[in-house]
Motif scaffolding. Structure first.
Motif, PDB file in Angstrom:
ATOM      1  N   MET A   1     -21.737 -30.601 -57.739  1.00  0.00           N
ATOM      2  CA  MET A   1     -20.458 -30.853 -58.407  1.00  0.00           C
ATOM      3  C   MET A   1     -19.361 -29.946 -57.873  1.00  0.00           C
ATOM      4  O   MET A   1     -18.217 -30.381 -57.690  1.00  0.00           O
ATOM      5  CB  MET A   1     -20.600 -30.683 -59.918  1.00  0.00           C
TER       6      MET A   1
ATOM      7  N   VAL B   1     -21.365 -37.507 -64.254  1.00  0.00           N
ATOM      8  CA  VAL B   1     -19.963 -37.075 -64.199  1.00  0.00           C
ATOM      9  C   VAL B   1     -19.039 -38.256 -63.933  1.00  0.00           C
ATOM     10  O   VAL B   1     -18.043 -38.476 -64.627  1.00  0.00           O
ATOM     11  CB  VAL B   1     -19.772 -35.987 -63.122  1.00  0.00           C
TER      12      VAL B   1
ATOM     13  N   ASN C   1     -13.855 -28.481 -63.474  1.00  0.00           N
ATOM     14  CA  ASN C   1     -15.060 -27.839 -62.950  1.00  0.00           C
ATOM     15  C   ASN C   1     -14.749 -26.371 -62.683  1.00  0.00           C
ATOM     16  O   ASN C   1     -13.731 -26.050 -62.072  1.00  0.00           O
ATOM     17  CB  ASN C   1     -15.500 -28.544 -61.662  1.00  0.00           C
TER      18      ASN C   1
ATOM     19  N   THR D   1     -19.124 -28.692 -65.781  1.00  0.00           N
ATOM     20  CA  THR D   1     -18.178 -29.767 -65.515  1.00  0.00           C
ATOM     21  C   THR D   1     -17.882 -30.468 -66.830  1.00  0.00           C
ATOM     22  O   THR D   1     -18.802 -30.811 -67.579  1.00  0.00           O
ATOM     23  CB  THR D   1     -18.739 -30.776 -64.503  1.00  0.00           C
TER      24      THR D   1
END
Length: 614
Positions: A328, A383, A417, A473
């Motif tokens: 991520m 996500v 993030n 995140t």
């Protein structure tokens, strides 16, 4: 990271300090301002990012189909990357006969990458390929590969990446022990082979849909030995084969192993690597070649006591999950390059017994009875599961908080993030909230010593602040009663300096010229400065733009200060007041107070409300 200098052991403690005391930590979102990367890229191309290092092909696989359905992945997706191409059928130089099975322009399988090994091309271990004249052989083999793809290869890849990580295996191209001089010569031979393959493919009109990528760099530690690794590897490759590649490919990993000596590439290091490739492509080839990230993520450890044939499991759920955080971190940066990025393939592997080496990196884990179950790496796909639409304006005054925002009809999606090692409290300044019905919050928390958590919540009110942990995140979905209108458009344009890799000498200015800039006093700008320096050297240069001194924030480094790497190689992201710029040519001066290292790249990113002047 906010500290520009550190000495000895104080670095570790200092690096853990939060930026909260120094930054306002405000996230500004303007959902009615549509945002473009370059002049044409606004829509989120989900297919570029919703991938894994797997190949299913035409096989029936209920778990794979369920996975695609659950995470809203393109139904046509069959997998991303595999080791299979015509070269793999050549044994000890003996080439199977080409059969005339297909005519006309070949269709390709979407999203697919086919790769192979340089040692299949340079197959004879008794030959010193670093010295041998293989020019004629190289062109002959390249022509054969292209002809196979044209006439009898059944499943055509969208991207042909001939060799996987070839330069770290350059020592396999000559007998005896590894020899630096011979390896550098072998790298030239590999680059020439890639050039020949690119030329052979491009010479056949029927292969126009298949693009050629190289060189799948395993170890982009460009800064090593005062950028010798850059000079002898990626620069050499671009000089020899760059113009015959459709795109340039690289592998980026956190963790420790073949691809990385330790520490994290996510954040400033990955940004500096990719900027350097782009800048040199611009300087050497006259164009910024697209980039393909054909592997990325985190190098997770083998399990204690595991060996390839001892029957022990090499899968541990917590170790496997560590890659989610790195994937991520890196993907958020890749999304900001959507106008020049072809694909980004996280290294999460397919189904295999737990005793296999790369079971540790599996997207699925398989038990003794053959039953497959998704691992924690599914959270990467969580996500973007529902996120879609066009980019809209979003900004963060904390360089460690990576952001993206998209609007699709009545929904505004905000992704946050955190690269900072401390929890950050963020102020959320979201404009145009009239007609808001509710806000759904989805958090993906990744931990060092326990499994990740997915936490969901909803509220009728928009939150004004939110806490975000390291590696976390957050996806905020704002639901409105009516479609969100587009009232304005903003364009982000990168301008590349014509020089790079300039030595840093104390109190001596390095100047960079940026030509044909379209300035906008109502917009904003960022100077992206790649720097390779020894630890302890300044990362706070004096910067002037057209004679105007720029005030640097205390933190200009995305992520941590790389204290566990041998030296710093990263990107300094320096905000520049828009009024300092002028349309046309602009001059930037960079002065450090101490000697050491080099400025690896300089890019001026300008955000304004009109397209670049032609």
């Amino acid at each position: 990271m906010k500290l520009s200098k550190w000495i000895g052991t104080t670095i570790v403690g200092m690096s853990l300090l939060s930026t909260q005391g120094f930054a306002q930590n405000t996230i500004t979102v303007k959902p009615t301002i549509q945002r473009y990367l370059g002049e044409n890229t606004s829509k989120l191309d989900r297919d570029k990012y919703m991938q894994a290092h797997i190949w299913i092909g035409e096989k029936e696989d209920k778990e794979f189909e369920a996975f695609k359905s659950t995470y809203n992945i393109n139904p046509a997706y069959k997998g991303s990357r595999r080791f299979w191409n015509p070269l793999a059928t050549v044994k000890q130089g003996k080439k199977p006969k080409v059969k005339n099975k297909y005519k006309g322009v070949r269709d390709v399988t979407p999203f697919s990458v086919s790769t192979g090994r340089a040692t299949n091309f340079f197959y004879d271990r008794s030959v010193d390929y670093s010295e041998a004249d293989v020019a004629a052989y190289s062109k002959e083999m390249a022509a054969y590969i292209a002809e196979r793809y044209q006439k009898d290869w059944p499943e055509m890849p969208a991207i042909y990446e001939p060799f996987n990580e070839p330069f770290v295996h350059a020592k396999d191209l000559y007998p005896g022990k590894g020899n630096k001089a011979k390896s550098n010569k072998a790298i030239i031979k590999i680059s020439e082979a890639l050039r020949d393959i690119g030329q052979a493919v491009h010479a056949i009109p029927e292969l126009e849909n298949m693009k050629v990528a190289g060189y799948a760099s395993a170890w982009p530690a460009f800064e090593v030995n005062n950028f010798e690794i850059w000079d002898t590897r990626y620069r050499t490759f671009i000089d020899i084969a760059g113009k015959d590649m459709d795109m340039l490919s690289v592998h980026l990993y956190d963790g420790k192993g073949l691809n990385n000596a330790g520490g994290r590439r996510s954040g400033s290091n990955a940004e500096a690597i990719l900027d350097m490739i782009e800048v040199y492509s611009y300087i050497s080839l006259g164009e910024v070649k697209p980039i393909a990230i054909t592997e990325y993520g985190r190098l997770v450890d083998d399990q204690p006591g595991w060996t390839p044939k001892n029957g022990k499991s090499n899968y541990h759920p917590i170790e496997n999950s560590q890659a989610v955080r790195s994937q991520m971190h890196l993907a958020m940066g890749f999304m900001e390059r959507g106008d020049n990025l072809v694909c980004a393939i996280p290294f999460s592997t397919g189904k295999q017994p737990s005793t296999k080496k790369y079971a540790k990196a599996g997207l699925w884990t398989v038990d003794k009875d053959g039953k497959a179950e998704l691992t924690s790496r599914k959270y990467f796909f969580e996500v973007l599961k529902d996120v879609k639409g066009n980019r809209v304006h979003i900004g963060s005054d904390n360089v460690d908080i990576q952001t993206q925002a998209f609007v699709d009809g009545k929904q505004l999606y905000v992704i946050l993030n955190n690269l900072n090692e401390e929890t950050q409290t963020l102020n959320l300044a979201v404009e145009e909230l009239k007609g808001l019905k509710k806000v759904e919050t989805k958090r993906i928390k990744t931990y060092v010593n326990k499994l990740p958590q997915l936490v969901k919540d909803s509220s009728k009110e928009a939150p004004s602040t939110i806490d975000i942990e390291y590696g976390e995140t957050i996806i905020l979905t704002y639901n409105f009663s009516k479609n969100l209108p587009t009232k304005k458009k903003e364009y982000s344009t990168k301008y590349y300096a014509s020089e790079y890799l300039k030595p840093i000498k104390a109190n001596e200015a390095n100047t960079f010229d940026f030509q044909n800039v379209t300035a906008d006093a109502k917009g904003s700008a960022v100077l992206r400065l790649g720097v390779g320096r020894a630890h302890g050297k300044s990362l706070q240069p004096v910067v002037t733009v057209n004679g105007n001194k720029v005030t640097l924030p205390e933190d200009v480094i995305r992520g941590y200060n790389q204290h566990n790497r041998k030296e710093f190689f990263g990107l300094l992201e320096i905000p520049v007041p828009a009024e300092y710029l002028k349309s046309g040519d602009n001059k930037v001066s960079i002065t450090f107070p101490d000697s050491n290292g080099k400025i690896s790249s300089a890019i001026l990113k300008v955000i304004g409300y009109s397209k670049k002047s032609s």
